[in-house]
Design a protein around this motif. Sequence first.
Motif, short mmCIF file in Angstrom:
data_model
loop_
_atom_site.label_atom_id
_atom_site.label_comp_id
_atom_site.label_asym_id
_atom_site.label_seq_id
_atom_site.Cartn_x
_atom_site.Cartn_y
_atom_site.Cartn_z
N GLU A 283 -45.32 98.75 72.74
CA GLU A 283 -43.85 98.41 72.71
C GLU A 283 -43.70 98.00 71.83
O GLU A 283 -42.21 98.94 70.93
CB GLU A 283 -43.31 98.28 74.19
N LEU B 298 -44.11 100.04 68.84
CA LEU B 298 -43.15 101.08 68.59
C LEU B 298 -41.17 100.95 68.42
O LEU B 298 -41.42 100.87 67.03
CB LEU B 298 -43.30 101.62 69.60
N LEU B 299 -40.94 100.00 68.63
CA LEU B 299 -39.36 99.99 68.46
C LEU B 299 -39.41 99.10 67.10
O LEU B 299 -38.04 99.98 66.42
CB LEU B 299 -38.91 99.08 69.58
N ALA C 82 -40.90 100.07 64.71
CA ALA C 82 -41.76 101.28 63.67
C ALA C 82 -40.50 102.15 64.14
O ALA C 82 -40.24 103.20 62.41
CB ALA C 82 -41.97 101.70 64.18
#
Lengths: 271, 849
Positions: free
Chosen positions: B752, B755-756, B758
């Motif tokens: 996560e 992802l954040l 990215a």
Amino acid sequence: MFRSAPKPSHSTSSTVFGPGSGVAARALDVRKVYGEGDATVAALDGVSIDFAAGVFTAVMGPSGSGKSTLMHCMAALDTVSAGHVFIGDLELAGLGDKQLTKLRRDKIGFIFQAYNLVPTLTAQENIELPLSIAGRKPDRQWFDTVIDTVGLRDRLGHRPNQLSGGQQQRVACARALVTRPDVVFADEPTGNLDSAAGAEVLAFLRRSVDDHRQTVIMVTHDPVAASYTDRVVFLADGKVVDELRNPTAADVLEEMKVLSARSIAGTATGS
Amino acid sequence: MFKVTWHNLIARKVRLALSAFAIVLGVAFVAGSFIFTDALGGAFDGIVKGTTADVEVLPEGAGQADSFGTDARTIPAPLVEELRQLSEAEKVVGTDQVQGVFVISKEGELIGGNGPPGLAFNYNEMTAITGDPILTVADGELPSTRDQVALDVDTATKAGYDIGDEVTLVTPGDPPTMKAELTGLVRFGSEGGLVGATLTIFDDQVIKDLFFEGKDVYTNISLTAAEGVSQVQLRDAVKEVLPQGLEALTGDDFAADQQEIIGTILGFINTFLLVFAAVALIVGTFLIINTFSILVAQRSRELALLRAMGASKKQVNRAVLTEALVVSLVGSTVGLGMGYLLAIGLRALFGFIGLDLGAADMPVELRTVLLSYAVGVIVTLVAAYLPARRASRIAPVQAMRDDVALPETSLRRRFLVGAVMVAVGVALMVTGFAGSGGRGLLLIGLGMLSILIGVALMAPMLGRPIVQALGVVYRRLFGTVGNLATENTLRNPRRTAATSSALMIGLTLVALMSILGQSAKVSTDKAIEESLTAELIVSNATGQFFSTAYADSIRELDGVDSVTAFRQAGAKLANSQVFLQAVEPESLGSALQLPVDGGSLEAFDDQSVFVSSTRAKSSDLAVGDSVKLTFPAGPTEFDVAGIFPVGGAVAGDFLLTLEGLERSGIKPEDSLLFITKKPGADEAVVRSQIEEVLADNPTVTLKNQQEFADEQKDLINRVLYIIYALLGLAVIIAILGITNTLALSVIERTREVGLLRAIGVSRWQLRRMVGLESIAISVLGALLGVVMGIAFGIAMQRAIADQGIDVLSIPWLQLGIFVVLAALAGVLAALLPARRAAKLNVLEAITTE
């Protein structure tokens, strides 16, 4: 395992190098080397390629061909060993973490194979995330357009675990597009979906290119997915070996067979 | 299976180090408490054995000195010669021991005095049961005239005196201070040193002149047995010739009696410390349970895979428990080492209130080692068993799924269990308040514990609205980052609750103590303001008694109207220790207003006592009853002349007259002087006159009412600071727990985080997110803790209102500061996990499994 799919009519229209279209992303003699000394492996061995704006491109190749590495390097998730990468006019080399973060936030959209959404946020919050972390309000009209394109209006208040895999992936697509990025990178976006859900996602990406002139670069190993694109670039052993325009699934499959046969032969004869 | 466990241990160094930390801190507290009290005990043992001969002759009952206040009885010196006739005795020496002789350093500072005694005796050649001479001359010569003394080497060094210097001494005699030439340095026999006590040596005749009115007497006589004579044989021989009123004790018996007295005090200190060790362990247990729950949850897929490959439930269970065992052994070992350091810290802390251990040994007894391991291992295994049992229930088929959820008890059931525990706790506390003594306290303590655990169980539900309210603030101030932090805090209510519960327990106790402390201070102010009529007070900050000569001198001063002397002593009533104050009834009225519940001050004489209302209740005493108080010199009968309520200026169980106390064989030494000035006398002038009288003694000082109140409150503060310092360790464990949980959460959410990053979350936004989550957890714990602390504080104050703390005062500002400090602690706790999250490589994070 070939899934037959109707040949999409849109790929016949040639929007590939339309008037006024520039280059959205460019790799220039890019090399990416892993390991040191004798153990060096070149994942990318001098790749030069332009991705035109407003074009849906697929990057394909056998396992280990370097297609994922290329995407990671293009998308500022990884650094290159040599060569140059441009997003629009901006060269990535030498950018610090802050600039890279800003670039990813404002200029690039991402769709991963899985785990695209923050589980604690609703669909709407996930979609708005790139804007809200930048402290910006979404452009209402564009937001509505994106939501309607992905067809999720009645699901906006739901959390990811209340959505199906296909819906989650569509939310991810909406998030990738909400900032109107220069380029959207999609890494096997349909890899975890059944064919129907996959088709929905691909159709959505297609529409975003056709209707809204977005630029999408998609890594995939699925010839059917590739058939939705305008252009397929084939990589093998870290080099661009071929490309197809307006491909059909059958064309792509044929090309893949050739490539994997060549790759096996290459391994057998030794290099 | 063992191999798998072993590989897991190696592969998860960071996580295990974090969980081991909880064990380390808990065990360190237990080990530290024992090492410290053993060190204290060892040092006192050294003194006792080093000053006890084969047989000791004393006034009857003086050996069981469970009184303070000096026994005034003595032994006629010619008895020494008589005892020397015994063939069983090789050596017979008489000792004159005086307490309350203190050395003033070259800079005018009191040496020791803050608790440890200032001993003085005549030089003698006694041999202790250890076989060592009690004293050896290290340097110089022994004193021979009235103007000469010798000091022990440590005291002389601390005070900065060399042989030939003029030494200033404070004495309990008249005059209360004296100057003498330092002729020599002596070394005390025992190895443990003097535990901060100071030693002044006088010439045999000089000490008699100074402190025994020149009478040829000794306080005790020490005998060394001749070759081949046992202690018992010698004692029996001595008994034959001993006159009435004296007794002979074998050295072993005498030492054992002394050690028992010391043991009671040390036992109290040990219990006091172990209470905090228990708090630390309970907090630590929360941390360990939480850590193992997270670890097992994160590994549930791996455990399910083991099950799928044919491992039985038992084997999975055992794998987790084996891991816990190894961690607990490592943690206990490190904890033991930390405990040693903690004991050194405690030595410094207790030095601060006067229990100066000097450089005494810090013995690590086998018992300490065994107990440390037992506590560490048992607590960890219990804490690991619950998640292990859940882990083993994972169906093998779940291994194939992407997200494996552990079966968890419903929050509702948990809430109900918590509510029941709170109810049981309240019942226990109510029963405890109704009861008395140790059993009552134990019930109150258990009740509090039960309520705390109950609230901790309810915390996942109780905490939700608090976090949500905080989330509103977060969103307004920090936008999306605030939103993410809030949602992260809410996503796993059990984990958040368990983490903040540890802090809650610490802060409950801190808040409780601050409320009791504040109430005690306000009550003290009120008592002094309401009952004290004297304008000036002379007291000794170190709690030592002082010479009655001061009262006599001050009484002579021009501007002084009255001087009321208070004395203190301890005695036994039936089997319980009671605290006595003594005063002259004639001048009592000018010093303070003593409200009387029953009886009359008119009937107050040397045959009667006033008894406090609490003691009257607990010992069932009424006006007109007769009461027998036992002093070292023996029992004395008194009539109960009246009852005074607790909470005024007079502390203690009984109030006697000065004559009544002297009649019981206690040497006259004052503890407090209340002074009123003549009407019209200038206070500043009177003050300076009195200060002149006290000038040469830095320990005895003059105060007005306000300063006197401040001095009393300073005592309360000192005790509070020690309690805060000890509770601080529990709070530190709780904060490390937050770090632990956050670090594990960051590991768990690696993808996560990737992802954040990215999609464009910057490093500092990520740091802020983790920091805000940490603050939310700590503020939640602090708020719950403060609320509980207030509830407990009010209950406790009500319960002990009749013991002097009759005003409830809640230090709101201080409690607010605690919450703010907790939030700051949250920021600190988040530093490392936030750094780790921010440093994650985006690509690696997003591609982790």
